[in-house]
Design an enzyme around this catalytic site. Structure first.
Site, PDB file in Angstrom:
ATOM      1  N   GLU A   1      -5.748 -41.620 -11.969  1.00  0.00           N
ATOM      2  CA  GLU A   1      -5.783 -42.888 -11.236  1.00  0.00           C
ATOM      3  C   GLU A   1      -6.621 -43.886 -12.025  1.00  0.00           C
ATOM      4  O   GLU A   1      -7.766 -43.619 -12.384  1.00  0.00           O
ATOM      5  CB  GLU A   1      -6.362 -42.748  -9.820  1.00  0.00           C
ATOM      6  CG  GLU A   1      -6.197 -44.079  -9.092  1.00  0.00           C
ATOM      7  CD  GLU A   1      -6.810 -44.186  -7.701  1.00  0.00           C
ATOM      8  OE1 GLU A   1      -7.473 -43.244  -7.250  1.00  0.00           O
ATOM      9  OE2 GLU A   1      -6.628 -45.248  -7.079  1.00  0.00           O
TER      10      GLU A   1
ATOM     11  N   GLU B   1     -12.582 -45.771 -14.091  1.00  0.00           N
ATOM     12  CA  GLU B   1     -13.150 -46.958 -13.443  1.00  0.00           C
ATOM     13  C   GLU B   1     -14.287 -47.504 -14.292  1.00  0.00           C
ATOM     14  O   GLU B   1     -15.147 -46.754 -14.739  1.00  0.00           O
ATOM     15  CB  GLU B   1     -13.648 -46.569 -12.034  1.00  0.00           C
ATOM     16  CG  GLU B   1     -14.401 -47.652 -11.292  1.00  0.00           C
ATOM     17  CD  GLU B   1     -13.620 -48.962 -11.143  1.00  0.00           C
ATOM     18  OE1 GLU B   1     -12.539 -48.948 -10.547  1.00  0.00           O
ATOM     19  OE2 GLU B   1     -14.104 -49.997 -11.657  1.00  0.00           O
TER      20      GLU B   1
ATOM     21  N   ASP C   1      -6.892 -55.440  -9.984  1.00  0.00           N
ATOM     22  CA  ASP C   1      -7.366 -56.815  -9.757  1.00  0.00           C
ATOM     23  C   ASP C   1      -6.194 -57.775  -9.938  1.00  0.00           C
ATOM     24  O   ASP C   1      -5.516 -57.729 -10.970  1.00  0.00           O
ATOM     25  CB  ASP C   1      -8.497 -57.148 -10.729  1.00  0.00           C
ATOM     26  CG  ASP C   1      -9.723 -56.287 -10.449  1.00  0.00           C
ATOM     27  OD1 ASP C   1     -10.135 -56.203  -9.279  1.00  0.00           O
ATOM     28  OD2 ASP C   1     -10.251 -55.670 -11.391  1.00  0.00           O
TER      29      ASP C   1
ATOM     30  N   LYS D   1      -4.840 -66.526  -9.993  1.00  0.00           N
ATOM     31  CA  LYS D   1      -4.730 -67.908 -10.495  1.00  0.00           C
ATOM     32  C   LYS D   1      -3.905 -67.887 -11.784  1.00  0.00           C
ATOM     33  O   LYS D   1      -4.113 -67.011 -12.630  1.00  0.00           O
ATOM     34  CB  LYS D   1      -6.114 -68.476 -10.802  1.00  0.00           C
ATOM     35  CG  LYS D   1      -6.910 -68.772  -9.561  1.00  0.00           C
ATOM     36  CD  LYS D   1      -8.191 -69.494  -9.915  1.00  0.00           C
ATOM     37  CE  LYS D   1      -9.002 -69.697  -8.653  1.00  0.00           C
ATOM     38  NZ  LYS D   1     -10.424 -69.870  -8.933  1.00  0.00           N
TER      39      LYS D   1
ATOM     40  N   THR E   1      -7.430 -47.499   1.709  1.00  0.00           N
ATOM     41  CA  THR E   1      -8.807 -47.713   1.244  1.00  0.00           C
ATOM     42  C   THR E   1      -9.382 -48.948   1.954  1.00  0.00           C
ATOM     43  O   THR E   1      -8.652 -49.728   2.564  1.00  0.00           O
ATOM     44  CB  THR E   1      -8.830 -47.968  -0.274  1.00  0.00           C
ATOM     45  OG1 THR E   1      -8.044 -49.140  -0.544  1.00  0.00           O
ATOM     46  CG2 THR E   1      -8.289 -46.793  -1.055  1.00  0.00           C
TER      47      THR E   1
ATOM     48  N   PHE F   1     -10.332 -51.506   0.566  1.00  0.00           N
ATOM     49  CA  PHE F   1      -9.729 -52.656  -0.089  1.00  0.00           C
ATOM     50  C   PHE F   1      -8.409 -53.038   0.603  1.00  0.00           C
ATOM     51  O   PHE F   1      -8.159 -54.207   0.908  1.00  0.00           O
ATOM     52  CB  PHE F   1      -9.489 -52.318  -1.562  1.00  0.00           C
ATOM     53  CG  PHE F   1      -9.052 -53.503  -2.347  1.00  0.00           C
ATOM     54  CD1 PHE F   1      -9.988 -54.359  -2.880  1.00  0.00           C
ATOM     55  CD2 PHE F   1      -7.711 -53.790  -2.517  1.00  0.00           C
ATOM     56  CE1 PHE F   1      -9.594 -55.498  -3.583  1.00  0.00           C
ATOM     57  CE2 PHE F   1      -7.307 -54.909  -3.207  1.00  0.00           C
ATOM     58  CZ  PHE F   1      -8.248 -55.762  -3.747  1.00  0.00           C
TER      59      PHE F   1
HETATM   60  C1  LIG Z   1      -9.289 -54.323  -6.623  1.00  0.00           C
HETATM   61  S1  LIG Z   1     -10.091 -52.879  -7.092  1.00  0.00           S
HETATM   62  C2  LIG Z   1      -9.154 -51.601  -6.288  1.00  0.00           C
HETATM   63  C3  LIG Z   1      -9.882 -50.305  -6.179  1.00  0.00           C
HETATM   64  C4  LIG Z   1      -9.102 -49.135  -5.580  1.00  0.00           C
HETATM   65  N1  LIG Z   1      -7.943 -48.787  -6.374  1.00  0.00           N
HETATM   66  C5  LIG Z   1      -8.711 -49.389  -4.152  1.00  0.00           C
HETATM   67  O1  LIG Z   1      -7.512 -49.443  -3.863  1.00  0.00           O
HETATM   68  O2  LIG Z   1      -9.598 -49.522  -3.313  1.00  0.00           O
HETATM   69  C6  LIG Z   1      -9.590 -52.733  -8.801  1.00  0.00           C
HETATM   70  C7  LIG Z   1     -10.511 -51.863  -9.612  1.00  0.00           C
HETATM   71  O3  LIG Z   1     -10.008 -51.713 -10.922  1.00  0.00           O
HETATM   72  C8  LIG Z   1     -11.106 -51.664 -11.837  1.00  0.00           C
HETATM   73  N2  LIG Z   1     -10.585 -52.016 -13.168  1.00  0.00           N
HETATM   74  C9  LIG Z   1     -10.059 -53.188 -13.556  1.00  0.00           C
HETATM   75  N3  LIG Z   1      -9.660 -53.137 -14.836  1.00  0.00           N
HETATM   76  C10 LIG Z   1      -9.953 -51.879 -15.277  1.00  0.00           C
HETATM   77  C11 LIG Z   1      -9.780 -51.216 -16.518  1.00  0.00           C
HETATM   78  N4  LIG Z   1      -9.231 -51.820 -17.567  1.00  0.00           N
HETATM   79  N5  LIG Z   1     -10.195 -49.931 -16.619  1.00  0.00           N
HETATM   80  C12 LIG Z   1     -10.760 -49.300 -15.555  1.00  0.00           C
HETATM   81  N6  LIG Z   1     -10.956 -49.878 -14.354  1.00  0.00           N
HETATM   82  C13 LIG Z   1     -10.542 -51.156 -14.213  1.00  0.00           C
HETATM   83  C14 LIG Z   1     -12.077 -52.670 -11.253  1.00  0.00           C
HETATM   84  O4  LIG Z   1     -13.398 -52.439 -11.700  1.00  0.00           O
HETATM   85  C15 LIG Z   1     -11.917 -52.428  -9.758  1.00  0.00           C
HETATM   86  O5  LIG Z   1     -12.843 -51.489  -9.261  1.00  0.00           O
END
Ligand SMILES: C[S@@+](CC[C@H](N)C(=O)[O-])C[C@H]1O[C@@H](n2cnc3c(N)ncnc32)[C@H](O)[C@@H]1O
Length: 289
Positions: free
Chosen positions: A79, A104, A154, A158, A265, A267
């Site tokens: 994941e 992460e 993420d 924008k 989650t 989120f």
């Molecule tokens: C919006 S959060 C969603 C977290 C989780 N998947 C959930 O559904 O609750 C997106 C996560 O992806 C991580 N993330 C973004 N780009 C990443 C990368 N290149 N490698 C590892 N993690 C990354 C961010 O730090 C963030 O914690």
């Protein structure tokens, strides 16, 4: 890109083209309690990865033998962007027979996950606190991953930030490399624009087939619902600019049913409360020719 204009699949090469990072540096400081959990897990559940040129990069010559790391040969589920790891921890408890890798960059999230793994005695999860693109390039050999999950990456919604999105051509290539023929890639997002980008970018690759192509079209499509009321703008308190019915109808579809292994989650709960729709996608690695 239409299916007609697709090129025959090349042997997937790992692209080293530089893209803007898909994450921003939030405060990475840990509370003393989290720091203790971190220290206790380092070299165990938390992979001790030597740093490359950036602190989220992997040293060029570092590799992991996954069989040795887990002490067994089992299906590996990866994941990417696990946040605090709710989904991966739940799945690992449900499937002790499988190995899981959580990737992460956000240290507090990682610390929360490793504490939970300890508390719940989950031994089938490893956590990599580095950029996912580095993990794909350096730590996951070809065909090594049975399933790959990207849930709520993420959104960078924008326009000027869209280029930071994780799911783009070079990332698709990297995923194609690590999945064996028939391997599964599951995604979810709560932003309709990103959902369309995911669906169209991955569908345009010869390496993937949408497992639900043509499904959930028209009134059944979450995209139609979003466009009819401009739910994404509403969720941000902006003035909605709904599309007229004939333009709003999604006649492509391709949305998967919710994956039963994906728990809700925090989120996702926030997204639903804000009135956004959830889009699931499932792709299958097309057999190599
Ligand atoms: C919006 S959060 C969603 C977290 C989780 N998947 C959930 O559904 O609750 C997106 C996560 O992806 C991580 N993330 C973004 N780009 C990443 C990368 N290149 N490698 C590892 N993690 C990354 C961010 O730090 C963030 O914690």
């Amino acid at each position: 890109m239409s299916p007609e204009s697709q090129q025959p699949e090349q042997t997937p090469a790992r692209s080293h083209m530089r893209h803007p990072l898909s994450f921003v540096r939030r405060s990475n400081r840990l509370t003393p309690r989290r720091q203790r959990a971190w220290d206790a897990a380092l070299g165990q559940e938390l992979l001790d990865i030597p740093q490359g040129q950036r602190d989220t990069a992997v040293a060029d010559d570092f590799r992991i033998d996954w069989k040795t790391e887990f002490g067994r040969d089992a299906e590996l589920i990866v994941e990417i962007g696990t946040g605090s790891g709710e989904a991966v921890a739940h799945a690992a408890a449900q499937h002790p027979e499988k190995n899981f890798l959580a990737v992460e960059v956000y240290r507090p999230g990682v610390a929360q996950l490793v504490s939970r793994l300890r508390r719940e005695g989950l031994r089938n999860v490893r956590v990599a606190n580095v950029d996912a693109t580095e993990v794909l390039d350096k730590l996951l050999p070809e065909d090594s991953v049975a399933e790959l999950w990207v849930f709520f990456p993420d959104p960078w919604h924008k326009k000027k930030h869209n280029k930071r999105r994780l799911v783009q051509d070079s990332f698709v290539e990297k995923i194609a490399h690590v999945l064996p023929d028939g391997g599964i890639w599951r995604l979810a997002t709560d932003w309709s624009g990103y959902a369309v980008q995911m669906r169209d970018t991955i569908s345009a690759s010869r390496a993937f087939t949408n497992a639900h192509a043509g499904q959930r079209v028209g009134q059944e499509s979450p995209l139609t619902a979003v466009r009819l009321e401009d739910l994404d703008a509403r969720s941000m308190g902006k003035t909605p600019q709904p599309l007229p019915l004939d333009e709003a109808v999604d006649d492509v579809g391709g949305w998967a049913p919710r994956f039963e292994g994906r728990i809700q989650t925090d989120f996702e709960t926030k997204a639903l409360k804000a009135g956004r729709k959830i889009f699931d996608l499932t792709f299958v690695r097309t057999p190599r020719t």
